[in-house]
Scaffold this active site. Sequence first.
Site, PDB file in Angstrom:
ATOM      1  N   LYS A   1       0.857  -1.189   0.000  1.00  0.00           N
ATOM      2  CA  LYS A   1       0.000   0.000   0.000  1.00  0.00           C
ATOM      3  C   LYS A   1       0.888   1.232   0.000  1.00  0.00           C
ATOM      4  O   LYS A   1       1.754   1.389   0.869  1.00  0.00           O
ATOM      5  CB  LYS A   1      -0.893  -0.015   1.232  1.00  0.00           C
TER       6      LYS A   1
ATOM      7  N   GLU B   1       7.516  -6.736   0.910  1.00  0.00           N
ATOM      8  CA  GLU B   1       6.312  -6.605   1.753  1.00  0.00           C
ATOM      9  C   GLU B   1       5.410  -7.826   1.565  1.00  0.00           C
ATOM     10  O   GLU B   1       4.894  -8.396   2.535  1.00  0.00           O
ATOM     11  CB  GLU B   1       5.520  -5.340   1.368  1.00  0.00           C
TER      12      GLU B   1
ATOM     13  N   LYS C   1      -2.262  -1.402  -3.797  1.00  0.00           N
ATOM     14  CA  LYS C   1      -3.125  -0.223  -3.707  1.00  0.00           C
ATOM     15  C   LYS C   1      -2.297   1.035  -3.792  1.00  0.00           C
ATOM     16  O   LYS C   1      -1.271   1.102  -3.107  1.00  0.00           O
ATOM     17  CB  LYS C   1      -3.863  -0.290  -2.373  1.00  0.00           C
TER      18      LYS C   1
ATOM     19  N   SER D   1     -10.358   5.660  -4.339  1.00  0.00           N
ATOM     20  CA  SER D   1     -11.335   6.735  -4.472  1.00  0.00           C
ATOM     21  C   SER D   1     -10.936   7.782  -5.520  1.00  0.00           C
ATOM     22  O   SER D   1     -11.768   8.220  -6.302  1.00  0.00           O
ATOM     23  CB  SER D   1     -11.561   7.387  -3.116  1.00  0.00           C
TER      24      SER D   1
HETATM   25  C1  PBG Z   1      -7.079   3.557   5.640  1.00  0.00           C
HETATM   26  C2  PBG Z   1      -7.509   3.264   4.261  1.00  0.00           C
HETATM   27  C3  PBG Z   1      -7.391   4.177   3.217  1.00  0.00           C
HETATM   28  C4  PBG Z   1      -8.001   3.592   2.119  1.00  0.00           C
HETATM   29  C5  PBG Z   1      -8.457   2.327   2.494  1.00  0.00           C
HETATM   30  N1  PBG Z   1      -8.125   2.140   3.837  1.00  0.00           N
HETATM   31  C6  PBG Z   1      -6.865   5.558   3.189  1.00  0.00           C
HETATM   32  C7  PBG Z   1      -5.551   5.882   3.737  1.00  0.00           C
HETATM   33  O1  PBG Z   1      -4.667   5.036   3.864  1.00  0.00           O
HETATM   34  O2  PBG Z   1      -5.378   7.054   4.075  1.00  0.00           O
HETATM   35  C8  PBG Z   1      -8.120   4.279   0.786  1.00  0.00           C
HETATM   36  C9  PBG Z   1      -9.198   3.827  -0.104  1.00  0.00           C
HETATM   37  C10 PBG Z   1      -9.547   4.778  -1.186  1.00  0.00           C
HETATM   38  O3  PBG Z   1      -8.924   5.844  -1.391  1.00  0.00           O
HETATM   39  O4  PBG Z   1     -10.509   4.459  -1.898  1.00  0.00           O
HETATM   40  N2  PBG Z   1      -6.463   2.634   6.381  1.00  0.00           N
END
Ligand code: PBG
Length: 337
Positions: free
Chosen positions: A206, A245, A260, A286
């Site tokens: 991530k 990871e 992600k 998002s």
């Molecule tokens: C937080 C989390 C995030 C997302 C999923 N879980 C945001 C972040 O790490 O700040 C992002 C998902 C998205 O942007 O659609 N643990």
Amino acid sequence: MTHSPPTTAYPATRLRRTRSTRWSRDMVRETSLSPANLIWPLFVTEGEGVEEPIASLPGVSRWSVDGIVERAKEAAEAGIACIALFPNTQPERRSQDGAEALNPDNLMCRAIRAIKAELGDRIGVLTDVALDPYTAHGQDGLVDEEGYVLNDATVKVLVGQALNQAAAGADIIAPSDMMDGRIGEIRAALEAHGHHNVQIMSYAAKYASAFYGPFRDAVGSSGLLKGDKKSYQMDPANGDEALREVAMDIAEGADSVMVKPGLPYLDIAARVKQTFGLPTYAYMVSGEYAMIEAMAAAGAGDRDAVVLESLLAFRRAGCSGILTYHALHAARLLAKG
Ligand code: PBG
């Protein structure tokens, strides 16, 4: 799998031959996309009969638990395999230590129980493990005086959060916090508590991405977050590190892994799949959803075609599935054929 390039030359080989008719294109297609490949993220909010549209995610709303159950039913009917839940915790329930994550009656647990009571195994429920929807500072873990996110102390709380979700009926625990060692600790705790069939889908790679903005609006953490998440989420410049990871999370007991964000990191998803061969998922986040919606709103493209092409790209890269806010829409498009 490796493919050798064609050894014959034009005109013996004309790659356009197999493209010349629809039936032939259908016949040689290498990858497919089905609703079972989609995971639909949903945002839960307090109340009854509540729908709160999210301005930065046009077409996406937060729903109270009753509405979430309705969305889960729609998803199951459309053939979607799994939904992912995220809570918009009430401000007064957010704290420095995110203790609401451990409350067996928190919004998440109530939503999980309501969905499972209504739908049972007709749909999977994936739950996010991280403290950002529960902390007053918007970070995913516990912070010291300088605001640094503490690893080992956070892992202890995440284990409690995961057990809380599993006890409520979650099918897949998805840690998105990027603390070191949390998969092993969560796996051991799940085993110790008899949750032998609860899966772990690790957000293994991530990245500290600028594409998460609308999500932070959706869970109400954008106004709270000071600074960034670069001391735990990955540097977008790094690819080899993503494989380390993933290797660690597999060794610690992850059943599947996630990369992600999605499209900007398709190379990572492909490398992960090629290297480890385990079920690999991508989260089209998002900001990626918002880009497509903005493009469509500007009249700059065919929304439906762009959505399906994007999702298919993940399948071509080797992903078993995709988390996407377009999931229900895409599943319905696929049903129409
Ligand atoms: C937080 C989390 C995030 C997302 C999923 N879980 C945001 C972040 O790490 O700040 C992002 C998902 C998205 O942007 O659609 N643990």
